[in-house]
Design an enzyme around this catalytic site. Sequence first.
Site, PDB file in Angstrom:
ATOM      1  N   CYS A  34      46.999  36.577  31.419  1.00  0.00           N
ATOM      2  CA  CYS A  34      45.545  36.533  31.519  1.00  0.00           C
ATOM      3  C   CYS A  34      45.090  37.795  32.204  1.00  0.00           C
ATOM      4  CB  CYS A  34      45.087  35.300  32.273  1.00  0.00           C
ATOM      5  SG  CYS A  34      45.390  35.418  34.030  1.00  0.00           S
ATOM      6  N   LYS A  40      35.568  24.641  42.112  1.00  0.00           N
ATOM      7  CA  LYS A  40      36.173  24.693  40.770  1.00  0.00           C
ATOM      8  C   LYS A  40      37.666  24.348  40.844  1.00  0.00           C
ATOM      9  CE  LYS A  40      37.654  28.716  38.906  1.00  0.00           C
ATOM     10  NZ  LYS A  40      39.032  28.605  38.394  1.00  0.00           N
ATOM     11  N   ASN A  41      38.365  24.942  41.803  1.00  0.00           N
ATOM     12  CA  ASN A  41      39.814  24.744  41.838  1.00  0.00           C
ATOM     13  C   ASN A  41      40.209  23.352  42.303  1.00  0.00           C
ATOM     14  OD1 ASN A  41      40.089  27.264  40.868  1.00  0.00           O
ATOM     15  ND2 ASN A  41      40.886  28.189  42.748  1.00  0.00           N
ATOM     16  N   ASP A  51      57.011  28.625  34.908  1.00  0.00           N
ATOM     17  CA  ASP A  51      58.385  28.149  35.108  1.00  0.00           C
ATOM     18  C   ASP A  51      58.485  27.120  36.242  1.00  0.00           C
ATOM     19  OD1 ASP A  51      57.594  30.488  36.567  1.00  0.00           O
ATOM     20  OD2 ASP A  51      59.622  30.629  37.376  1.00  0.00           O
ATOM     21  N   LEU A  52      57.716  27.309  37.316  1.00  0.00           N
ATOM     22  CA  LEU A  52      57.803  26.377  38.448  1.00  0.00           C
ATOM     23  C   LEU A  52      57.242  25.005  38.068  1.00  0.00           C
ATOM     24  CD1 LEU A  52      56.673  28.826  41.300  1.00  0.00           C
ATOM     25  CD2 LEU A  52      59.004  28.206  40.626  1.00  0.00           C
ATOM     26  N   ASP A  58      41.773  35.008  45.867  1.00  0.00           N
ATOM     27  CA  ASP A  58      40.489  34.889  45.160  1.00  0.00           C
ATOM     28  C   ASP A  58      39.335  35.542  45.923  1.00  0.00           C
ATOM     29  OD1 ASP A  58      41.774  33.578  43.171  1.00  0.00           O
ATOM     30  OD2 ASP A  58      40.913  31.601  43.551  1.00  0.00           O
ATOM     31  N   ARG A 118      32.536  31.106  34.717  1.00  0.00           N
ATOM     32  CA  ARG A 118      33.695  30.206  34.827  1.00  0.00           C
ATOM     33  C   ARG A 118      33.745  29.569  36.215  1.00  0.00           C
ATOM     34  NH1 ARG A 118      38.563  33.044  34.787  1.00  0.00           N
ATOM     35  NH2 ARG A 118      39.268  30.988  35.369  1.00  0.00           N
ATOM     36  N   ARG A 177      42.748  28.425  30.865  1.00  0.00           N
ATOM     37  CA  ARG A 177      44.192  28.514  31.053  1.00  0.00           C
ATOM     38  C   ARG A 177      44.736  27.474  32.016  1.00  0.00           C
ATOM     39  NH1 ARG A 177      45.664  33.500  28.744  1.00  0.00           N
ATOM     40  NH2 ARG A 177      43.681  34.390  28.143  1.00  0.00           N
ATOM     41  N   ARG A 182      51.019  34.919  33.717  1.00  0.00           N
ATOM     42  CA  ARG A 182      50.834  33.652  34.445  1.00  0.00           C
ATOM     43  C   ARG A 182      51.986  32.727  34.066  1.00  0.00           C
ATOM     44  NH1 ARG A 182      45.405  33.290  36.616  1.00  0.00           N
ATOM     45  NH2 ARG A 182      45.867  31.288  37.535  1.00  0.00           N
TER      46      ARG A 182
HETATM   47  C1  UD1 Z   1      45.456  28.776  41.663  1.00  0.00           C
HETATM   48  C2  UD1 Z   1      43.968  28.974  41.543  1.00  0.00           C
HETATM   49  C3  UD1 Z   1      43.634  30.458  41.503  1.00  0.00           C
HETATM   50  C4  UD1 Z   1      44.246  31.158  42.703  1.00  0.00           C
HETATM   51  C5  UD1 Z   1      45.727  30.856  42.809  1.00  0.00           C
HETATM   52  C6  UD1 Z   1      46.399  31.420  44.053  1.00  0.00           C
HETATM   53  C7  UD1 Z   1      43.282  27.032  40.250  1.00  0.00           C
HETATM   54  C8  UD1 Z   1      42.687  26.521  38.991  1.00  0.00           C
HETATM   55  N1  UD1 Z   1      43.515  28.353  40.306  1.00  0.00           N
HETATM   56  O1  UD1 Z   1      46.040  29.334  40.484  1.00  0.00           O
HETATM   57  O2  UD1 Z   1      42.223  30.586  41.535  1.00  0.00           O
HETATM   58  O3  UD1 Z   1      44.083  32.554  42.526  1.00  0.00           O
HETATM   59  O4  UD1 Z   1      45.937  29.426  42.828  1.00  0.00           O
HETATM   60  O5  UD1 Z   1      45.763  30.960  45.196  1.00  0.00           O
HETATM   61  O6  UD1 Z   1      43.481  26.303  41.216  1.00  0.00           O
HETATM   62  N2  UD1 Z   1      53.849  31.537  39.608  1.00  0.00           N
HETATM   63  C9  UD1 Z   1      55.078  31.632  39.007  1.00  0.00           C
HETATM   64  N3  UD1 Z   1      55.531  30.560  38.279  1.00  0.00           N
HETATM   65  C10 UD1 Z   1      54.794  29.416  38.158  1.00  0.00           C
HETATM   66  C11 UD1 Z   1      53.527  29.349  38.784  1.00  0.00           C
HETATM   67  C12 UD1 Z   1      53.075  30.423  39.508  1.00  0.00           C
HETATM   68  O7  UD1 Z   1      55.765  32.642  39.089  1.00  0.00           O
HETATM   69  O8  UD1 Z   1      55.263  28.479  37.484  1.00  0.00           O
HETATM   70  C13 UD1 Z   1      53.339  32.700  40.371  1.00  0.00           C
HETATM   71  C14 UD1 Z   1      52.051  33.248  39.733  1.00  0.00           C
HETATM   72  O9  UD1 Z   1      52.325  34.160  38.710  1.00  0.00           O
HETATM   73  C15 UD1 Z   1      51.374  33.911  40.905  1.00  0.00           C
HETATM   74  C16 UD1 Z   1      51.779  33.015  42.090  1.00  0.00           C
HETATM   75  O10 UD1 Z   1      52.905  32.272  41.646  1.00  0.00           O
HETATM   76  O11 UD1 Z   1      51.902  35.184  41.106  1.00  0.00           O
HETATM   77  C17 UD1 Z   1      50.675  32.087  42.540  1.00  0.00           C
HETATM   78  O12 UD1 Z   1      50.321  31.254  41.477  1.00  0.00           O
HETATM   79  P1  UD1 Z   1      49.764  29.757  41.666  1.00  0.00           P
HETATM   80  O13 UD1 Z   1      49.724  29.416  43.109  1.00  0.00           O
HETATM   81  O14 UD1 Z   1      50.531  28.876  40.753  1.00  0.00           O
HETATM   82  O15 UD1 Z   1      48.298  29.933  41.133  1.00  0.00           O
HETATM   83  P2  UD1 Z   1      47.545  29.010  40.116  1.00  0.00           P
HETATM   84  O16 UD1 Z   1      47.838  27.573  40.407  1.00  0.00           O
HETATM   85  O17 UD1 Z   1      47.761  29.496  38.734  1.00  0.00           O
END
Ligand code: UD1
Length: 446
Positions: free
Chosen positions: A116, A22-23, A124-125, A306, A397, A92, A121
Amino acid sequence: MSMYEIQGGRPLGGRLRVQGAKNSVLPLLAAALLAPGQSVIHNCPDLSDVSATLDILALLGCRVAREGETVTVDAAALSGSAIPERLMREMRSSVIFLGALLARTGSARLCYPGGCELGPRPIDLHLAALRGLGAEIRENGECLTCTAGRGLRGARIHLPFPSVGATENAMLCACGAQGVTTLVGAAREPEIVDLERFLNKLGARVSGAGTPVVTIEGGHPLHGAEHTVMGDRIVASTWLCACGAAGGEIVLTGVEPSSLDTVLSCLEQAGGELECRGEEIRFRSTKPLRGIPPVHTAPYPGFPTDAQAILMAALAGGRGQTLFVENMFESRYRHVAQLQRLGADIRVWGRSAVVTGCPLYGQRVESTDLRGGAALVVAALGAEGTTQVTQLSHIRRGYQDMEGTLRQLGADIRLLPTNRDTGEDHGICETQPKAKTPPQPAWRAL
Ligand code: UD1
């Protein structure tokens, strides 16, 4: 509305091919938008998140077709760049479309729904990386309007945390930027390597995925391509943990064992027997799993967040103690209260949880989120008596036909209707034996 009814205690056995990830498939489908041509994606799992992504692509003007596990996306006639709030709420991770839309059309608009079930979630990055490539982003409440009026330009982008989504968004956007982009501090997940492979098949020039520095030479003309989605390492981890909980011997194919190294090593330390050959994992569990050294979730190649709930569920029905530390998301212990309903002895302090293995007993429990729901199924397979797992929309999902797959491995799992209004089952409560009252762990009395 439906639920699973699981009769626990039956050892698992057999061989199965693990579904596509999925990811991986979500960013791959977003990448298909970049090229004004037809892309064919094989091993595409049938999941509600994938359907929601295909709906978004169709709404943006792409021609989308699915035949079995193959999805065709023709993005030649792409006509829109705005994603309505309704579809954003359904999925999302659709924030991944920002980078691809900016690269292809020079604009993107979507409403981001905020938090979520895993807690806040932030994006900003993602936004900082896109701004670094020249995007102008206006935030109006929860809606984002992104434009690239002066064009996208390659740049050196530093990610202060290796966010998976931000890395993927930046890679997609950089394909449409003029010049070279260097992403420093990039996430290293195998799904990012899969995205790099597909982007290069589309005609992009990307290198370094799987390391902290990814380089993208932008501005090359792109065309449609064909790709097979990698196997899902979290789904594979789920079947292995299920076998650890229920006992038995299974063989998984279609997944790269090294992509789930940390999970495999935990299961081995817990007493499971493993044998890996090519894309095949053989796992045997003959005794209750035992406690293992602390499990800290971390970005890849660390232990995946996960798989935290899923491994916790398998160990909850074993013997001995294990400490979990969740470092990735704030609210990732919501499954704990449901596991406790099955009799699990789990104590949570902030980001830490201590699991002490003990026998589990069937009960009615509710999925709280995607992996939390899968964890309940894992625990139920090792529990004594009958467990009903409700709120299956979370599980759908990320798991294609979970009940069929587990039945193929010999599990006693049935899909039954749930009465929406009363929350009662149709003709199930009357006929099944009452679950035993689980023994109360001593700490509950404190
Ligand atoms: C992806 C996976 C999700 C997995 C996660 C971490 C998909 C669709 N989802 O989610 O299943 O649990 O990686 O391995 O691929 N963060 C920030 N700012 C940002 C982005 C992230 O602070 O702009 C923080 C998030 O709140 C979280 C951490 O960084 O605490 C990790 O998030 P991220 O690696 O971005 O996860 P996702 O890409 O959302």
